[in-house]
Structure formats: structure tokens, C-alpha cells
Design a protein around this motif. Structure first.
Motif, short mmCIF file in Angstrom:
data_model
loop_
_atom_site.label_atom_id
_atom_site.label_comp_id
_atom_site.label_asym_id
_atom_site.label_seq_id
_atom_site.Cartn_x
_atom_site.Cartn_y
_atom_site.Cartn_z
N CYS A 57 -9.16 37.94 -3.74
CA CYS A 57 -9.79 38.31 -2.48
C CYS A 57 -8.74 38.34 -1.39
O CYS A 57 -8.07 37.32 -1.14
N GLY A 58 -8.58 39.47 -0.73
CA GLY A 58 -7.57 39.62 0.31
C GLY A 58 -7.92 38.87 1.58
O GLY A 58 -9.10 38.57 1.85
N GLY A 59 -6.90 38.55 2.35
CA GLY A 59 -7.10 37.82 3.60
C GLY A 59 -7.97 38.56 4.58
O GLY A 59 -8.70 37.94 5.38
N GLY A 91 -4.17 36.13 2.29
CA GLY A 91 -4.16 35.49 3.61
C GLY A 91 -3.13 36.15 4.52
O GLY A 91 -2.68 35.54 5.49
N GLY A 92 -2.80 37.42 4.20
CA GLY A 92 -1.79 38.13 4.99
C GLY A 92 -2.08 38.14 6.49
O GLY A 92 -1.23 37.73 7.29
N PRO A 93 -3.29 38.56 6.93
CA PRO A 93 -3.55 38.60 8.37
C PRO A 93 -3.50 37.22 9.01
O PRO A 93 -3.03 37.07 10.15
N GLN A 94 -3.96 36.20 8.28
CA GLN A 94 -3.95 34.84 8.83
C GLN A 94 -2.50 34.35 9.00
O GLN A 94 -2.17 33.68 9.99
N ILE A 95 -1.63 34.68 8.04
CA ILE A 95 -0.22 34.28 8.15
C ILE A 95 0.42 34.99 9.34
O ILE A 95 1.12 34.39 10.16
N SER A 96 0.14 36.30 9.45
CA SER A 96 0.74 37.07 10.54
C SER A 96 0.30 36.53 11.89
O SER A 96 1.11 36.43 12.83
N SER A 97 -0.98 36.15 12.00
CA SER A 97 -1.43 35.67 13.31
C SER A 97 -0.79 34.32 13.64
O SER A 97 -0.43 34.06 14.80
N MET A 98 -0.59 33.46 12.64
CA MET A 98 0.09 32.18 12.92
C MET A 98 1.57 32.41 13.26
O MET A 98 2.11 31.75 14.15
#
Ligand SMILES: Nc1ncnc2c1ncn2[C@@H]1O[C@H](COP(=O)(O)OP(=O)(O)O)[C@@H](O)[C@H]1O
Ligand SMILES: CC(=O)N[C@@H](CCC(=O)OP(=O)(O)O)C(=O)O
Length: 338
Positions: A57-59, A91-98
Motif C-alpha cells: 500500500c503506497g503512502g 510512505g513517500g509523501p510522509q517522508i517528503s513532508s517531514m
């Protein structure tokens, strides 16, 4: 109702019926997904009993609390119907936002994050400490099913540093790994104990480094090592577009050989995803579904109905499919890519 500790292959007819109804209630057009169909008339429900299904499941899907809940419910329904679901999360978008919040660079090459040592700390923290925890919590809202783990645990995933390939040349992207070894016993033991493993795509290197692994490639490697019957890739588009970004035609079905031909023309996040699909069907996984994670209950529709939404990737040798054939079903129009 299947309970913890029972042999996973135990068949629970009520659960199978509930799964049929849930799949039907989200608009499944296929005969097998129709509401109210007796489970005894549903050949696939028996075929998949006791089978392992790896679901990635993608971020982007997991960011939306409603979609996360719907995904968690689907995974529990699969478990209750007697399948062995294993979840690999992104969790790509979550990593980018952090990274943004910490004023660290966000950059991708050929769909892979350029991962400095500082970024690696963030990747590990966000994947195993945030995204995985939220997903485990969503699944465990239904009972004590999910156990979260990192690919680092018990040497489950071992990686070597890999470059990105841009215009045929290797580009250094830092602490990004390609999986070279999978030790699936910890995941198998969790399945045998009636649990649902939820795996973060972080791997150890034999060199002592920790590597950031694309979640699609991690799911593919785990599916192969587990001898999974199915691999499901949930993403934020309806499937593989035939000619993205010029066209919105989705390829409903293609063989490994046809995919191999398309692969060099793919870009962005679709490149590692389809590379993972190809590796999986070339190494024994029965089929891969690339599905739109924005559709509620996408997993049930994809795995338990014969509707075949999204894109299905099949091995080269499948009865009724010509080797290397162009898409076996005519592409269909979908909404424009974002
Ligand atoms: N041929 C293609 N078909 C569909 N999407 C594509 C294609 N090529 C590139 N993409 C891009 O890939 C994205 C999906 O990959 P990614 O962002 O890694 O998703 P996820 O987080 O779900 O794994 C799509 O949103 C789209 O922008
Ligand atoms: C090497 C690499 O790119 N790793 C990914 C791992 C997470 C991931 O793959 O998440 P999605 O499935 O949501 O894209 C990243 O850092 O974004």
C-alpha cells in the motif's frame, strides 16, 4: 469466525460470504463478486484458501484516514476468509513532508529518493515510527491481528547499495538499496501464529549500513521469497497508463514479456513499481494486480472478484494468453492523470 492460533487454511464460510458482499457492494461487476452469491458457487474463494497474498500500500493511500481504514478492513477480511495477507507499506509523501519540515532536500532520480545519511534517519523514523504504527493501529482496531516489523528485523531484508539508471547511466543516489536476500521465516512464523505482518521497506546491508528500499521492490522480493500466489500494488492512479502522460488509457492485462518491452519507456514511481511486478511474475508469483488505492475496498475487488480492475500482470506462460501478446483486453479510458 477464524480465531488466532487456528490453522490459517481453515475455511470460514460466513467470512467468505461477507467478503463477497463487501466486494459486491463497492460495485463489482464480475459474477464472483455479486452480492448474495453463495460462497459454494464462488470457485476462487476455495482456490485462494491458505494462499499468501502480499499487499503493498503506497503512502499516498495511507495518508487519507478513510482510505487507510478501508484498506485495513480489506486486509482483515482477507485474513478472515482464510488467506494469509502480508502487508508492505510505503510512505513517500510522509517522508517528503517531514524532510520539508526539517529543511532537508527532497529529490528523486528514476523514481528513487536521493537518500543522504540525514535523510536516511528521517526515512527510518517516518516509515517504522509513524506510517507503520498508524497502519498497525488501523488493522488492530478489528482485533489483535497486525504485528509491525522493519525489513531490518531478523535479517528479513538484506540490500546492497544501488544507483539509479538515468539515460542509461548510473547515478549515485546515496543510501538506497536493492534487495539481494530475503529471510522470510519471521514473516512465516507470524502467519503461522495467525497474525498479519506489516513490513516497513528498510533493509540492512551486509556492510553494516541501513538502506532505504523502494516499497514496491521490497514487496516484490518478499512475495517471491514467501512463494506468494498474488501480489497487489495499491497506487494513486487507476492502473498502468499505456502512454503516460499523453494518454489516460489503462492497460488492463499484460504478460511479463510485454511489460519488459514497455519498461524502458516508463518514468517516475511507475518505473520501480512495474520493475517489481516483472521480477515477481518472472520468479513464481502467480499474478500481480496494480490497483487504484483511492477506490474504497480496492483490495477485495482486486483479489476476490473476477472483475480485474486496474492492471493485471501475468507470467509469460498462462493458459489462454499468447506469449508476449499485446494487452489481452482493449485498454479502457479513465480520468486524466493528476
Ligand atoms: N505509465 C504510467 N502509468 C501510470 N502512472 C504513471 C506512469 N508513469 C508514471 N506514473 C506516475 O507514477 C505515479 C505512481 O507511482 P508512485 O508515486 O510511486 O505511487 P505509490 O506511492 O502509490 O507507490 C502516478 O501517480 C503517476 O504520476
Ligand atoms: C528508495 C525510495 O525511493 N524509497 C521510498 C520508500 C517509501 C516508498 O516507496 O513509499 P511509496 O510506496 O509511498 O512511494 C522513499 O524514500 O520514498
Amino acid at each position: 469466525m477464524r480465531t488466532l492460533g487456528e490453522q490459517p487454511a481453515v475455511r470460514d464460510m460466513d467470512a467468505v460470504r461477507r467478503v463477497c458482499a463487501a466486494a459486491g457492494s463497492v460495485g463489482a461487476a464480475g459474477s464472483a463478486g455479486a452480492v448474495g452469491l453463495p460462497a459454494t458457487d464462488v470457485p476462487w474463494s476455495e482456490d485462494l484458501q491458505g494462499r499468501t497474498v502480499v499487499v503493498k500500500c503506497g503512502g499516498s493511500t495511507l495518508e487519507d484516514p478513510a482510505l487507510r481504514r478501508s484498506f485495513a478492513q480489506d486486509v482483515v477480511e482477507l485474513w478472515q476468509a482464510g488467506l494469509h495477507p502480508v502487508v508492505v507499506h510505503g510512505g513517500g509523501p510522509q517522508i517528503s513532508s517531514m524532510l520539508d519540515r526539517l529543511a532537508l532536500e527532497v529529490r528523486f532520480e528514476a523514481g528513487m529518493r536521493v537518500t543522504t545519511p540525514e535523510a536516511m534517519d528521517v526515512v527510518r523514523m517516518v516509515l517504522t515510527g509513524q506510517v507503520q504504527r498508524d497502519l498497525v493501529g488501523a488493522i488492530n482496531a478489528h482485533g489483535p491481528f497486525a504485528v509491525g516489523m522493519s525489513g531490518e528485523d531478523a535479517h528479513t531484508l538484506t540490500a546492497v547499495r544501488r544507483p539509479a539508471w538515468v539515460d542509461g547511466r548510473p547515478v549515485d543516489i546515496g543510501l538506497v538499496g536493492d534487495i539481494v536476500d530475503v529471510a522470510p521465516d519471521t514473516v512465516r512464523n507470524l502467519l503461522a501464529g495467525g497474525r498479519i505482518p506489516v513490513v516497513s521497506p528498510v533493509a540492512r546491508g551486509a556492510d553494516g549500513q541501513i538502506y532505504n528500499v523502494n516499497a514496491d521492490l521490497a514487496a516484490s522480493a518478499l512475495a517471491v521469497a514467501l512463494g506468494a500466489d498474488r501480489l497487489v500494488m495499491l497506487t494513486d492512479v487507476p492502473g498502468l497508463y499505456a502512454d503516460w502522460p499523453r494518454s489516460t488509457e489503462v492497460i488492463p492485462r499484460l504478460t511479463a514479456e510485454a511489460l519488459e518491452t514497455l519498461l524502458p519507456g516508463l518514468a517516475g514511481g511507475m518505473l520501480p513499481k512495474m520493475e517489481g511486478c516483472l521480477r515477481a511474475v518472472r520468479s513464481g508469483v502467480g499474478r500481480v494486480h496494480v490497483l487504484d488505492g483511492r477506490t474504497p475496498h480496492a483490495v477485495l475487488r482486486g483479489v476476490l472478484t473476477e472483475e480485474n480492475p486496474g492492471t493485471t500482470v501475468l507470467p509469460d506462460e498462462v493458459p489462454g494468453i499468447t506469449r508476449g501478446a499485446a494487452p489481452a483486453v482493449a485498454p479502457h479510458e479513465e480520468e486524466a492523470p493528476a
